[in-house]
Design a protein around this motif. Structure first.
Motif, PDB file in Angstrom:
ATOM      1  N   LYS A  19       1.868   1.030  -0.892  1.00 15.94           N
ATOM      2  CA  LYS A  19       2.674   0.333  -1.981  1.00 15.94           C
ATOM      3  C   LYS A  19       2.841   0.398  -3.453  1.00 15.94           C
ATOM      4  CE  LYS A  19      -0.639  -3.518   0.692  1.00 15.94           C
ATOM      5  NZ  LYS A  19       0.783  -3.301   1.407  1.00 15.94           N
ATOM      6  N   GLY A  20       3.481  -0.396  -3.493  1.00 19.28           N
ATOM      7  CA  GLY A  20       4.241  -0.040  -4.622  1.00 19.28           C
ATOM      8  C   GLY A  20       4.250  -1.228  -6.217  1.00 19.28           C
ATOM      9  N   SER A  21       5.399  -1.356  -7.068  1.00 19.63           N
ATOM     10  CA  SER A  21       5.070  -2.172  -8.501  1.00 19.63           C
ATOM     11  C   SER A  21       5.829  -3.269  -7.408  1.00 19.63           C
ATOM     12  CB  SER A  21       6.362  -1.234  -9.304  1.00 19.63           C
ATOM     13  OG  SER A  21       5.219  -0.588  -9.863  1.00 19.63           O
ATOM     14  N   TYR A  22       5.984  -4.176  -8.504  1.00  9.33           N
ATOM     15  CA  TYR A  22       6.192  -5.515  -8.358  1.00  9.33           C
ATOM     16  C   TYR A  22       6.471  -5.657  -6.769  1.00  9.33           C
ATOM     17  CZ  TYR A  22       8.187  -3.626 -12.597  1.00  9.33           C
ATOM     18  OH  TYR A  22       8.660  -3.388 -13.520  1.00  9.33           O
ATOM     19  N   GLY A  23       5.065  -5.470  -5.681  1.00  9.02           N
ATOM     20  CA  GLY A  23       5.345  -6.389  -4.975  1.00  9.02           C
ATOM     21  C   GLY A  23       5.857  -5.643  -3.708  1.00  9.02           C
ATOM     22  N   PHE A  24       6.580  -4.099  -4.021  1.00 12.06           N
ATOM     23  CA  PHE A  24       7.657  -3.427  -2.966  1.00 12.06           C
ATOM     24  C   PHE A  24       6.188  -2.756  -2.482  1.00 12.06           C
ATOM     25  CE2 PHE A  24      11.676  -4.830  -4.002  1.00 12.06           C
ATOM     26  CZ  PHE A  24      11.841  -5.403  -4.815  1.00 12.06           C
ATOM     27  N   GLU A  25       6.786  -2.416  -0.847  1.00 11.15           N
ATOM     28  CA  GLU A  25       6.159  -1.448   0.007  1.00 11.15           C
ATOM     29  C   GLU A  25       7.283  -0.685   0.848  1.00 11.15           C
ATOM     30  OE1 GLU A  25       3.673  -4.572   1.736  1.00 11.15           O
ATOM     31  OE2 GLU A  25       5.088  -4.643   3.050  1.00 11.15           O
ATOM     32  N   ALA A  26       7.070   0.172   1.018  1.00 16.61           N
ATOM     33  CA  ALA A  26       7.515   1.287   1.764  1.00 16.61           C
ATOM     34  C   ALA A  26       6.613   1.944   3.327  1.00 16.61           C
ATOM     35  CB  ALA A  26       8.801   2.237   0.788  1.00 16.61           C
ATOM     36  N   GLU A  27       7.681   2.044   3.952  1.00 15.64           N
ATOM     37  CA  GLU A  27       7.185   2.496   5.126  1.00 15.64           C
ATOM     38  C   GLU A  27       7.621   4.220   5.874  1.00 15.64           C
ATOM     39  OE1 GLU A  27       6.833  -0.028   8.547  1.00 15.64           O
ATOM     40  OE2 GLU A  27       5.628   1.473   9.618  1.00 15.64           O
ATOM     41  N   PHE A  28       6.873   4.286   5.996  1.00  8.93           N
ATOM     42  CA  PHE A  28       7.381   5.908   6.022  1.00  8.93           C
ATOM     43  C   PHE A  28       7.109   6.294   7.599  1.00  8.93           C
ATOM     44  CE2 PHE A  28       8.275  10.501   6.323  1.00  8.93           C
ATOM     45  CZ  PHE A  28       6.888  11.203   6.833  1.00  8.93           C
ATOM     46  N   ASN A  29       8.276   6.339   8.374  1.00  4.29           N
ATOM     47  CA  ASN A  29       8.102   6.931   9.501  1.00  4.29           C
ATOM     48  C   ASN A  29       9.835   7.891  10.025  1.00  4.29           C
ATOM     49  OD1 ASN A  29       9.548   6.524  12.007  1.00  4.29           O
ATOM     50  ND2 ASN A  29       9.777   4.515  12.792  1.00  4.29           N
ATOM     51  N   LYS A  30       7.955   9.077  10.147  1.00  2.00           N
ATOM     52  CA  LYS A  30       8.505  10.585  10.783  1.00  2.00           C
ATOM     53  C   LYS A  30       9.897  11.069  11.922  1.00  2.00           C
ATOM     54  CE  LYS A  30       6.902  15.185  10.744  1.00  2.00           C
ATOM     55  NZ  LYS A  30       5.236  15.965  10.476  1.00  2.00           N
ATOM     56  N   SER A  31       9.488  10.268  12.542  1.00  2.00           N
ATOM     57  CA  SER A  31      10.557  10.378  13.968  1.00  2.00           C
ATOM     58  C   SER A  31      11.492   9.898  13.458  1.00  2.00           C
ATOM     59  CB  SER A  31       9.380   9.330  15.473  1.00  2.00           C
ATOM     60  OG  SER A  31       9.004   8.276  14.765  1.00  2.00           O
ATOM     61  N   GLN A  32      11.728   8.992  12.537  1.00  2.00           N
ATOM     62  CA  GLN A  32      12.991   8.423  12.798  1.00  2.00           C
ATOM     63  C   GLN A  32      13.688   8.857  11.587  1.00  2.00           C
ATOM     64  OE1 GLN A  32      13.050   3.785  13.165  1.00  2.00           O
ATOM     65  NE2 GLN A  32      12.156   3.912  15.192  1.00  2.00           N
ATOM     66  N   THR A  33      12.726   9.563  10.909  1.00  2.00           N
ATOM     67  CA  THR A  33      12.574   9.675   9.520  1.00  2.00           C
ATOM     68  C   THR A  33      13.503   9.241   8.658  1.00  2.00           C
ATOM     69  OG1 THR A  33      15.444  10.915   9.938  1.00  2.00           O
ATOM     70  CG2 THR A  33      13.382  12.699  10.271  1.00  2.00           C
ATOM     71  N   SER A  34      12.264   8.137   8.543  1.00  2.00           N
ATOM     72  CA  SER A  34      13.097   6.871   7.820  1.00  2.00           C
ATOM     73  C   SER A  34      12.208   6.250   6.487  1.00  2.00           C
ATOM     74  CB  SER A  34      13.552   5.677   8.494  1.00  2.00           C
ATOM     75  OG  SER A  34      12.305   5.207   8.746  1.00  2.00           O
ATOM     76  N   PHE A  35      12.184   5.318   5.696  1.00  2.00           N
ATOM     77  CA  PHE A  35      11.479   5.488   4.568  1.00  2.00           C
ATOM     78  C   PHE A  35      12.223   3.641   3.950  1.00  2.00           C
ATOM     79  CE2 PHE A  35       8.046   5.664   1.955  1.00  2.00           C
ATOM     80  CZ  PHE A  35       8.689   6.127   0.027  1.00  2.00           C
ATOM     81  N   HIS A  36      12.489   3.404   4.994  1.00  2.00           N
ATOM     82  CA  HIS A  36      12.945   1.734   4.160  1.00  2.00           C
ATOM     83  C   HIS A  36      12.091   1.003   3.355  1.00  2.00           C
ATOM     84  CE1 HIS A  36      15.563   2.428   7.503  1.00  2.00           C
ATOM     85  NE2 HIS A  36      14.919   1.975   8.759  1.00  2.00           N
ATOM     86  N   LEU A  37      12.096   0.400   1.758  1.00  2.00           N
ATOM     87  CA  LEU A  37      11.638  -0.379   1.151  1.00  2.00           C
ATOM     88  C   LEU A  37      12.074  -1.644   1.488  1.00  2.00           C
ATOM     89  CD1 LEU A  37      10.659  -0.071  -1.354  1.00  2.00           C
ATOM     90  CD2 LEU A  37      12.889  -1.375  -2.418  1.00  2.00           C
ATOM     91  N   LYS A  38      10.620  -2.484   1.304  1.00  2.00           N
ATOM     92  CA  LYS A  38      10.542  -3.656   2.017  1.00  2.00           C
ATOM     93  C   LYS A  38       9.773  -4.464   0.597  1.00  2.00           C
ATOM     94  CE  LYS A  38       9.845  -2.009   7.053  1.00  2.00           C
ATOM     95  NZ  LYS A  38       9.616  -2.377   7.999  1.00  2.00           N
ATOM     96  N   LYS A  39      10.003  -5.915   1.218  1.00  2.00           N
ATOM     97  CA  LYS A  39       9.676  -6.877   0.215  1.00  2.00           C
ATOM     98  C   LYS A  39       8.995  -8.157   0.582  1.00  2.00           C
ATOM     99  CE  LYS A  39       8.424  -8.967  -4.205  1.00  2.00           C
ATOM    100  NZ  LYS A  39       9.254  -8.693  -5.664  1.00  2.00           N
ATOM    101  N   PRO A  40       8.460  -8.872   1.513  1.00  2.00           N
ATOM    102  CA  PRO A  40       8.034 -10.361   1.869  1.00  2.00           C
ATOM    103  C   PRO A  40       8.713 -11.045   1.472  1.00  2.00           C
ATOM    104  CG  PRO A  40       5.394  -9.125   1.073  1.00  2.00           C
ATOM    105  CD  PRO A  40       6.516  -8.254   0.194  1.00  2.00           C
ATOM    106  N   SER A  41       8.596 -11.720   0.143  1.00  2.00           N
ATOM    107  CA  SER A  41       9.409 -12.430  -0.300  1.00  2.00           C
ATOM    108  C   SER A  41      10.078 -12.390  -1.782  1.00  2.00           C
ATOM    109  CB  SER A  41       8.294 -13.411  -0.325  1.00  2.00           C
ATOM    110  OG  SER A  41       9.202 -14.773  -1.415  1.00  2.00           O
TER     111      SER A  41
END
Lengths: 115, 114
Positions: free
Chosen positions: B58-80
């Motif tokens: 979890k980060g600033s301004y309500g943003f979060e990101a999910e690390f996925n090692k198998s997919q080598t991804s780090f997508h940024l997300k925000k619920p609203s």
């Protein structure tokens, strides 16, 4: 807000002039960086420094030079500006503690236009 | 060699809807991953980072990101999404050893539509 300052914010100048872009930080960070960014595009590292009297070239070749005589100051110089140098230049710094885990803190940039 | 891909140049989302900005990476060894945001005529602002541990950060301004090692991804997300979230977002990667040089993606412009 990070305490890293760049001057000038905007500079329009003629070809052949010598230019120095200033960057100063008050956080006592050992590591400092210069990036070149065309508007709305990716960043390219052109110079970095790990401390006083340490400077290295980055991934993108640049005709600019840098110096690091004081911890807080990391100026970038173009000896003879050319239109191809037109771009935005961003300065950043990071804390030495924690190795490469520390985020970089950025200044607001200098937008340089060479006529 | 490290590299980052942001497959979408532009993402549009309606205000109040969830948003996702995608990022995939390539690095030798374990990655250190970062998200930054850039508003017009400003430098980059740090949002969040993944170093180790919980895959959801979890980060600033309500943003979060999910690390996925198998997919080598780090997508940024925000619920609203908020209109004020409209900006340019950069994903970056570095390696645990060697120079602390960040490798940035090409950026994704997020527009939140009122």
């Amino acid at each position: 807000e990070a305490d890293i300052y760049q001057t000038p914010r905007y500079l329009v100048i003629g070809t052949g002039k010598k230019i120095t872009l200033e960057c100063s930080q008050t956080m006592g960070h050992d590591k400092m960086y210069w990036y070149q960014q065309d508007p709305g595009m990716e960043l390219h590292l052109i110079h970095y420094s790990y401390g006083v009297n340490s400077t290295e070239k980055g991934d993108l070749s640049s005709e600019s030079t840098v110096s690091r005589i004081r911890t807080e100051h990391f100026p970038l110089t173009l000896e003879s500006a050319r239109p191809s140098h037109t771009s935005q230049y961003l300065c950043a710094s990071s804390d030495n503690g924690g190795g490469t885990t520390q985020p970089q803190h950025f200044g607001d940039g200098t937008r340089l236009s060479i006529l | 060699a490290q590299s980052v891909a942001q497959p979408e140049d532009q993402v549009n989302v309606a205000e109040g809807n969830p948003l996702t900005v995608k990022c995939t990476y390539s690095v030798s060894g374990n990655p250190y991953l970062f998200w930054y945001v850039q508003y017009p005529n400003r430098g980059l602002q740090f949002l969040l980072k993944y170093i180790t541990g919980d895959n959801l950060v979890k980060g600033s301004y309500g943003f979060e990101a999910e690390f996925n090692k198998s997919q080598t991804s780090f997508h940024l997300k925000k619920p609203s999404a908020l209109v004020s979230d409209s900006a340019l977002y950069f994903c970056a990667v570095t390696a645990p050893t060697g120079a602390n040089n960040l490798f940035f993606g090409t950026g994704t412009r997020l527009t939140v539509i009122p």
